[in-house]
Design a protein around this motif. Structure first.
Motif, mmCIF file in Angstrom:
data_model
loop_
_atom_site.group_PDB
_atom_site.id
_atom_site.type_symbol
_atom_site.label_atom_id
_atom_site.label_comp_id
_atom_site.label_asym_id
_atom_site.label_seq_id
_atom_site.Cartn_x
_atom_site.Cartn_y
_atom_site.Cartn_z
ATOM 1 N N THR A 393 0.807 -1.230 0.000
ATOM 2 C CA THR A 393 0.000 0.000 0.000
ATOM 3 C C THR A 393 0.834 1.270 0.000
ATOM 4 O O THR A 393 0.335 2.338 -0.361
ATOM 5 C CB THR A 393 -0.926 0.020 1.224
ATOM 6 O OG1 THR A 393 -0.124 0.028 2.422
ATOM 7 C CG2 THR A 393 -1.832 -1.199 1.228
ATOM 8 N N ASP A 577 8.669 6.386 -3.019
ATOM 9 C CA ASP A 577 7.460 5.821 -3.630
ATOM 10 C C ASP A 577 6.474 5.486 -2.521
ATOM 11 O O ASP A 577 6.686 4.548 -1.746
ATOM 12 C CB ASP A 577 7.820 4.567 -4.426
ATOM 13 C CG ASP A 577 6.599 3.900 -5.045
ATOM 14 O OD1 ASP A 577 5.530 4.542 -5.084
ATOM 15 O OD2 ASP A 577 6.716 2.729 -5.479
ATOM 16 N N THR A 579 3.046 5.257 -3.354
ATOM 17 C CA THR A 579 1.794 4.906 -4.021
ATOM 18 C C THR A 579 1.303 3.540 -3.578
ATOM 19 O O THR A 579 2.085 2.684 -3.151
ATOM 20 C CB THR A 579 1.965 4.901 -5.544
ATOM 21 O OG1 THR A 579 2.951 3.928 -5.903
ATOM 22 C CG2 THR A 579 2.410 6.278 -6.041
ATOM 23 N N ASN A 580 0.000 3.349 -3.730
ATOM 24 C CA ASN A 580 -0.601 2.050 -3.447
ATOM 25 C C ASN A 580 -0.434 1.185 -4.704
ATOM 26 O O ASN A 580 -1.062 1.437 -5.732
ATOM 27 C CB ASN A 580 -2.076 2.214 -3.095
ATOM 28 C CG ASN A 580 -2.707 0.904 -2.642
ATOM 29 O OD1 ASN A 580 -2.469 -0.155 -3.224
ATOM 30 N ND2 ASN A 580 -3.533 0.987 -1.603
ATOM 31 N N HIS A 581 0.427 0.201 -4.627
ATOM 32 C CA HIS A 581 0.713 -0.611 -5.809
ATOM 33 C C HIS A 581 -0.502 -1.401 -6.282
ATOM 34 O O HIS A 581 -0.670 -1.625 -7.492
ATOM 35 C CB HIS A 581 1.877 -1.555 -5.531
ATOM 36 C CG HIS A 581 3.204 -0.869 -5.456
ATOM 37 N ND1 HIS A 581 4.374 -1.516 -5.119
ATOM 38 C CD2 HIS A 581 3.555 0.429 -5.687
ATOM 39 C CE1 HIS A 581 5.383 -0.650 -5.137
ATOM 40 N NE2 HIS A 581 4.909 0.525 -5.466
ATOM 41 N N THR A 583 -3.644 -0.414 -6.103
ATOM 42 C CA THR A 583 -4.512 0.538 -6.800
ATOM 43 C C THR A 583 -3.932 0.905 -8.155
ATOM 44 O O THR A 583 -4.648 0.959 -9.165
ATOM 45 C CB THR A 583 -4.705 1.798 -5.954
ATOM 46 O OG1 THR A 583 -5.254 1.437 -4.680
ATOM 47 C CG2 THR A 583 -5.647 2.775 -6.637
ATOM 48 N N GLU A 584 -2.623 1.123 -8.193
ATOM 49 C CA GLU A 584 -1.970 1.473 -9.456
ATOM 50 C C GLU A 584 -2.072 0.325 -10.460
ATOM 51 O O GLU A 584 -2.302 0.551 -11.653
ATOM 52 C CB GLU A 584 -0.498 1.823 -9.206
ATOM 53 C CG GLU A 584 -0.283 3.087 -8.395
ATOM 54 C CD GLU A 584 -0.815 4.318 -9.098
ATOM 55 O OE1 GLU A 584 -0.573 4.436 -10.315
ATOM 56 O OE2 GLU A 584 -1.474 5.139 -8.443
ATOM 57 N N GLU A 585 -1.930 -0.891 -9.985
ATOM 58 C CA GLU A 585 -2.031 -2.041 -10.874
ATOM 59 C C GLU A 585 -3.447 -2.191 -11.404
ATOM 60 O O GLU A 585 -3.661 -2.507 -12.583
ATOM 61 C CB GLU A 585 -1.599 -3.314 -10.142
ATOM 62 C CG GLU A 585 -1.672 -4.596 -10.956
ATOM 63 C CD GLU A 585 -0.727 -4.618 -12.152
ATOM 64 O OE1 GLU A 585 -0.903 -5.476 -13.027
ATOM 65 O OE2 GLU A 585 0.192 -3.777 -12.207
ATOM 66 N N LYS A 587 -5.583 0.237 -11.887
ATOM 67 C CA LYS A 587 -5.773 1.295 -12.890
ATOM 68 C C LYS A 587 -5.124 0.905 -14.216
ATOM 69 O O LYS A 587 -5.690 1.140 -15.292
ATOM 70 C CB LYS A 587 -5.176 2.607 -12.381
ATOM 71 C CG LYS A 587 -5.943 3.250 -11.230
ATOM 72 C CD LYS A 587 -5.251 4.537 -10.797
ATOM 73 C CE LYS A 587 -5.979 5.194 -9.630
ATOM 74 N NZ LYS A 587 -5.285 6.418 -9.177
ATOM 75 N N ARG A 588 -3.934 0.332 -14.156
ATOM 76 C CA ARG A 588 -3.230 -0.047 -15.377
ATOM 77 C C ARG A 588 -4.004 -1.109 -16.146
ATOM 78 O O ARG A 588 -4.131 -1.038 -17.378
ATOM 79 C CB ARG A 588 -1.836 -0.580 -15.032
ATOM 80 C CG ARG A 588 -0.955 -0.861 -16.245
ATOM 81 C CD ARG A 588 0.298 -1.613 -15.859
ATOM 82 N NE ARG A 588 0.004 -2.947 -15.355
ATOM 83 C CZ ARG A 588 -0.319 -3.979 -16.128
ATOM 84 N NH1 ARG A 588 -0.417 -3.826 -17.441
ATOM 85 N NH2 ARG A 588 -0.572 -5.159 -15.589
ATOM 86 N N GLN A 591 -6.973 0.409 -17.827
ATOM 87 C CA GLN A 591 -6.575 1.167 -18.999
ATOM 88 C C GLN A 591 -6.297 0.229 -20.186
ATOM 89 O O GLN A 591 -6.666 0.527 -21.323
ATOM 90 C CB GLN A 591 -5.333 2.000 -18.694
ATOM 91 C CG GLN A 591 -4.910 2.926 -19.820
ATOM 92 C CD GLN A 591 -3.724 3.790 -19.434
ATOM 93 O OE1 GLN A 591 -3.184 3.686 -18.331
ATOM 94 N NE2 GLN A 591 -3.317 4.668 -20.355
#
Length: 612
Positions: A393, A577, A579-581, A583-585, A587-588, A591
């Motif tokens: 996270t 860094d 960022t919440n990995h 959440t980022e994953e 989003k990716r 996309q």
């Protein structure tokens, strides 16, 4: 000692080939031959000129130069060797009385002809016809008779009626059918029945035998034939039925003759045996089955065809770099792949376990690797899970920094992808057993054992360095057999300061116990905290295969708030860094799905004859 008297080899149960008086020879060992599974092995080497011998299996040695007293003492020292076996008395077999036979009837000849067997083959193989009392019918019946000869003498007969009732002569010896025709031949074929043996004979292969009692895994009767009939065979074709009993017979024949010289004949999906194939497809096709019979796959021995696809990929694309954790200064030095052993070491409080967790989190996020941990130093398990949650996270593990939805999301993720092994005992076999279960059931790609010194070591009298060597081999074998990366954390010896009063980084050779920790690992990593400069050195000390990396050092900074490592460049500002990995994953991936939905498929050519 008294006067020496030369004894004869027979006094020791050693049977020297007739006529041999000088030179060296190999014979059966009277001490261990009866206990051997491989009855063909002549393990006793005898030097006839020196009068000495040695068994390469049970290590029994001796000499003819013994006094009577010495021989008696030798016989009493039973702890030296296995007692010479009592030779079994060969049973008295009944031999069938040869009978006069009238020429085979047209009806029988036509029946055999319908099965693809000519009268010439029947005559050559001495198949006859006549009346015989059959117990299944409680009376006489007309039978065809498969006569078993050895050295031209009738030993046994199998009687068969038209409705497949069978009988062997009561009290007669069991021998392979057509045994005389394989003596001295470089190859032979073994079938499950006489009709199959006749089928190969019909095709010109006279070097064929059949087992006398069908698909029976008891092959004790072969003992008397191994040396004179089978020991000289370069290739033995196993041509038995494909049903369950046939498979049992096949496996026992292979065990008895040795897989290295056996080939198994495949008759195709539509035929279960040689005679069916002869009837359906003819002589040429049956011979093609024989020619195509592959060598037996011996466990642990491979040919190019077993890994051909991997070899082709290397030829086409070259050796590929492994997976990387996503930190540039580390990625340029090392990449990982499964079937490898990775060793991590470093002094206490240097961040070894934290770095292993960093690797686990990042490889899980980038490649979906699932992980299993045996990590008693991170106990209790909730503490360990809380550290992993911080890494995923990017936030400190408490209610002030982590929201309830985020907490629920990461717990669900850990539930699916991370597993914690905490057995009742800490033996390595127990841990690997649990890990193997997780490989089969949950598809883990990596196993962490942290640390080595918490394992319950069962040395059993072994020297420490030998024990460590064996344990590392066991871990490597597990990695290769289960297609996982095994990471072992091991502590070095107590640190010592150099002349400047500074503690130098340890090496893999500094791990207590053995240099094997360096020699037998595929990847070697040292985590060293430089407290003066407040940096962490990730020292890649060993990468066994150069396409996966090279030795070198990466400088990192440790983020105390979330347990993450960040690359450190002295001339650049730190880019933490947080960022919440997860959440980022997410989003990716969303996309990627959206981009795929925009793709215009209208220009693609339709597929002809699509199965759907």
């Amino acid at each position: 000692m008294g006067e020496l008297c030369m004894k004869d080899y027979n006094d020791y149960g050693i049977e020297i080939p007739s006529g041999r008086q000088t030179g060296k020879t190999k014979v059966f060992c009277p001490q261990c031959h009866s206990q051997r599974s491989d009855k063909r092995d002549k393990s006793l080497s005898v030097d006839l000129d020196k009068g000495v011998w040695h068994c390469h299996y049970c290590h029994w040695s001796g000499s003819l130069e013994h006094t009577d007293t010495e021989k008696q003492q030798w016989l009493q020292r039973q702890s030296w060797f296995r007692p010479a076996p009592v030779k079994k008395q060969k049973p008295e077999y009944k031999k069938p009385t040869p009978k006069s036979h009238s020429p085979m009837s047209d009806k029988a000849l036509n029946w055999f002809s319908g099965r693809g067997i000519s009268s010439d083959t029947l005559t050559a193989c001495r198949v006859t016809e006549g009346k015989e009392w059959m117990p299944q019918k409680n009376g006489e019946a007309n039978t065809v008779q498969f006569n078993y000869y050895r050295d031209g003498e009738l030993i046994n007969t199998k009687f068969r009626t038209g409705d497949k009732c069978f009988k062997l002569c009561s009290g007669a010896e069991l021998i392979p059918y057509n045994i005389d025709n394989i003596k001295g031949t470089p190859e032979c074929i073994i079938t499950e029945g006489e009709m199959d043996a006749l089928s190969f004979y019909e095709c010109g292969r006279k070097d064929v035998v059949s087992v006398p009692n069908g698909a029976n895994a008891n092959l004790d009767y072969l003992d008397d034939f191994i040396e004179d009939y089978f020991e000289d065979k370069e290739t033995i074709y196993i041509a038995v039925d494909t049903d369950s009993k046939g498979v049992q017979l096949r496996d026992e024949l292979i065990r008895r003759f040795g897989a290295e010289r056996c080939r198994v004949v495949d008759f195709g999906e539509d035929c279960k045996d040689a005679n069916e194939h002869l009837i359906a497809h003819g002589k040429e096709s049956l011979m093609s089955c024989l020619a195509a019979a592959p060598e037996i796959k011996v466990e642990g021995i491979f040919t190019v065809s077993d890994f051909e696809q991997s070899l082709d990929a290397i030829f086409e694309y070259g050796l590929q770099k492994g997976v990387t954790i996503g930190h540039e200064p580390i990625d340029r030095l090392i990449s990982f792949e499964t079937k490898r052993l990775c060793l991590v070491t470093g002094y206490p409080a240097s961040g070894k376990s934290e770095f292993i967790d960093e690797m686990a989190e990042r490889l899980n996020m980038k490649y979906g690797w699932r992980w299993a941990y045996f990590s008693p130093e991170n106990a209790p398990l909730a503490y360990h899970a809380s550290k992993l949650i911080e890494k995923f996270t990017g936030k400190k593990f408490d209610k002030q920094h982590l929201s309830i939805p985020e907490y629920g999301e990461i717990k669900n993720h850990l539930e699916q992808d991370f597993f914690f092994i905490s057995p009742a005992d800490f033996r390595v076999d127990t841990i690997l057993e649990k890990a193997k279960y997780l490989v089969r059931r949950r598809g883990i790609k990596a196993l962490v054992i942290d640390p080595y010194n918490r394992l319950e070591h069962e040395r059993g009298g072994m020297k420490e360095t030998d024990y460590i060597s064996a344990l590392l081999d066991k871990l490597t074998n597990f990695a290769q057999q289960n297609d996982v990366l095994v990471i072992l954390m091991a502590h070095p010896t107590k640190p010592a300061k150099n002349k400047e009063g500074k503690v130098d980084p340890p090496t893999l050779y500094d791990i207590s116990g053995s240099a094997h920790f360096f020699n037998k690992t595929d990847f070697g990593i040292v985590v060293h905290r430089d407290r003066l400069n407040n940096t962490v050195e990730i020292r890649i000390e060993k990468v066994k295969f150069r396409h996966l990396g090279q030795p070198g050092t990466a400088l990192m900074k440790y983020n105390i708030n979330n347990g993450r490592y960040t690359p450190y460049y002295p001339d650049q500002d730190i880019l933490w860094d947080n960022t919440n990995h997860l959440t980022e994953e997410a989003k990716r991936r969303a996309q990627d799905i959206a981009e795929a939905a925009k793709f215009d498929f209208s220009d693609l050519e339709p597929i002809d004859d699509a199965p759907f």
